[in-house]
Design a protein around this motif. Sequence first.
Motif, PDB file in Angstrom:
ATOM      1  N   MET A 197      -5.806  -7.211  -2.221  1.00 40.86           N
ATOM      2  CA  MET A 197      -6.116  -6.072  -1.343  1.00 40.86           C
ATOM      3  C   MET A 197      -7.221  -6.415  -0.355  1.00 40.86           C
ATOM      4  N   ALA A 217       1.896  -2.823   5.021  1.00 40.06           N
ATOM      5  CA  ALA A 217       2.734  -3.438   3.983  1.00 40.06           C
ATOM      6  C   ALA A 217       3.127  -2.420   2.925  1.00 40.06           C
ATOM      7  N   LEU A 218       2.436  -1.274   2.865  1.00 40.54           N
ATOM      8  CA  LEU A 218       2.793  -0.234   1.904  1.00 40.54           C
ATOM      9  C   LEU A 218       4.253   0.155   2.025  1.00 40.54           C
ATOM     10  N   THR A 262       6.255  -2.585   0.240  1.00 40.56           N
ATOM     11  CA  THR A 262       6.101  -2.632  -1.219  1.00 40.56           C
ATOM     12  C   THR A 262       6.797  -1.445  -1.882  1.00 40.56           C
ATOM     13  N   GLY A 301       4.464  -2.347  -6.755  1.00 38.31           N
ATOM     14  CA  GLY A 301       4.701  -1.546  -5.558  1.00 38.31           C
ATOM     15  C   GLY A 301       3.471  -0.790  -5.113  1.00 38.31           C
ATOM     16  N   TYR A 302       2.704  -0.275  -6.071  1.00 39.02           N
ATOM     17  CA  TYR A 302       1.526   0.524  -5.746  1.00 39.02           C
ATOM     18  C   TYR A 302       0.354  -0.322  -5.263  1.00 39.02           C
ATOM     19  N   GLY A 333       0.518  -1.793  -2.754  1.00 44.56           N
ATOM     20  CA  GLY A 333       0.561  -1.439  -1.335  1.00 44.56           C
ATOM     21  C   GLY A 333      -0.410  -0.325  -0.995  1.00 44.56           C
ATOM     22  N   TYR A 334      -0.615   0.615  -1.929  1.00 47.50           N
ATOM     23  CA  TYR A 334      -1.633   1.649  -1.695  1.00 47.50           C
ATOM     24  C   TYR A 334      -3.015   1.006  -1.588  1.00 47.50           C
ATOM     25  N   LEU A 386      -3.643  -2.048  -0.473  1.00 44.50           N
ATOM     26  CA  LEU A 386      -3.722  -2.689   0.838  1.00 44.50           C
ATOM     27  C   LEU A 386      -4.043  -1.667   1.919  1.00 44.50           C
ATOM     28  N   ALA A 387      -3.378  -0.500   1.851  1.00 42.55           N
ATOM     29  CA  ALA A 387      -3.638   0.540   2.845  1.00 42.55           C
ATOM     30  C   ALA A 387      -5.046   1.102   2.702  1.00 42.55           C
ATOM     31  N   TYR A 421      10.642   7.886   0.878  1.00 46.30           N
ATOM     32  CA  TYR A 421       9.521   7.451   1.709  1.00 46.30           C
ATOM     33  C   TYR A 421       8.648   8.629   2.138  1.00 46.30           C
TER      34      TYR A 421
END
Length: 383
Positions: free
Chosen positions: A159, A171-172, A175, A207-208, A210-211, A213-214, A271
């Motif tokens: 992250m 990228a979220l 992912t 997958g999470y 991505g949260y 990263l955001a 989404y």
Amino acid sequence: MTPKKNRLVWFDANRVCAALVVVLIHSTTDFSGGVFPKATPEERIVPVLLRSVAEFSGSEMFFFFSLFLMAMRVDRRDPSYGAAISEQARRLLVPFAVWTLFYAFFRLMKADALNYAPQIWEQLRDPGVWLGYFILGKSQYHMHFLPTLFLIFMFYPVMKLAMRYPVLGIALFATLGAMQHIQGYIWGLGLDPSLRDYLVRATKVLGYVGYGLAAFALYGLWKDGIPRGESRLIRRGGLYFAAVAYMATIPFFGQALMTGSWGVREGWAFYGHFLMPLLMFALFLGGQHLDWSPRWSWLAQFTFGVYLIHPMIIDIYDVAVLSAGLGQVMQPWMIVVSRFAVVLPLAFLTAYGLSRFRPLAWTIGLGPAPWEWGRPQRAAQGS
């Protein structure tokens, strides 16, 4: 120190609003967690409508908050990987173990009222079920948050890339898409449910990330400073995209309204739901220069407790209503509205009460555990 604290009141306001709607989400079902399947579509309008609005900020929002704060701690302290993970284990997993034990047995109260207590006792005698309680957080429907968050934290070095290169926050979308794709495949394999649950959770953790990263990307932007004019643009953009995301979820809730059962989030409905935390966070971030009341920060300290406590209050409410014989005569909208009106203030009051009781305040993140009493002063001297 004071100006920096004031800059985060918008963040605290977001946390409080998220706690309100999480309680609303779990208040919008019947006594078994369904969508009032025996009611008519007209009678389901209020519960489904409130549920759709409440999902503007669900449990994923709490992941976002925690990951944003993780970015702040990592940026300020730059701890070693071992030290960072050890701290998160202490902050998350110890309270998690306590609440897991509590809910594992507390569920018997409602189970007895709804005549399924023998099934719960059977689960409590199964070591595999206990493994699911402590690894997957299955002792209650909301307990998945803590072990999942801890596992997500383990990827924080990845992250950190987004703090340096904020564009990686998008990228979220990728992912989440990968997570949805592989989970659909896993569900179609016909695996043993226990094995399937672990595989699905593993894909959710990946997958999470991505949260994270955001969240790290937004923290980097916030730390660098977002001028008032640009914040206003972010607020307007967040409002627009949140409206579009909500529009994408309408088919999912429309199906629930007509059929009386929760379907599967597919396509843009998926989404729309899972990107909503990012959009709502951006909306509040865009309002960072507004004149927020300091009361938001005072209330925010209890939001973790509200998250942990509110299912207990919901069960108490449900048992009280069922014991009084009101479950069969109340309309769905009456159940939902009255439950929320009762549970929300009681959850905050219970969290406040625990915060004032030192031996238990640590269970909701508001104080050191008993075996840590006396350490803060030494830690302060060494910092």
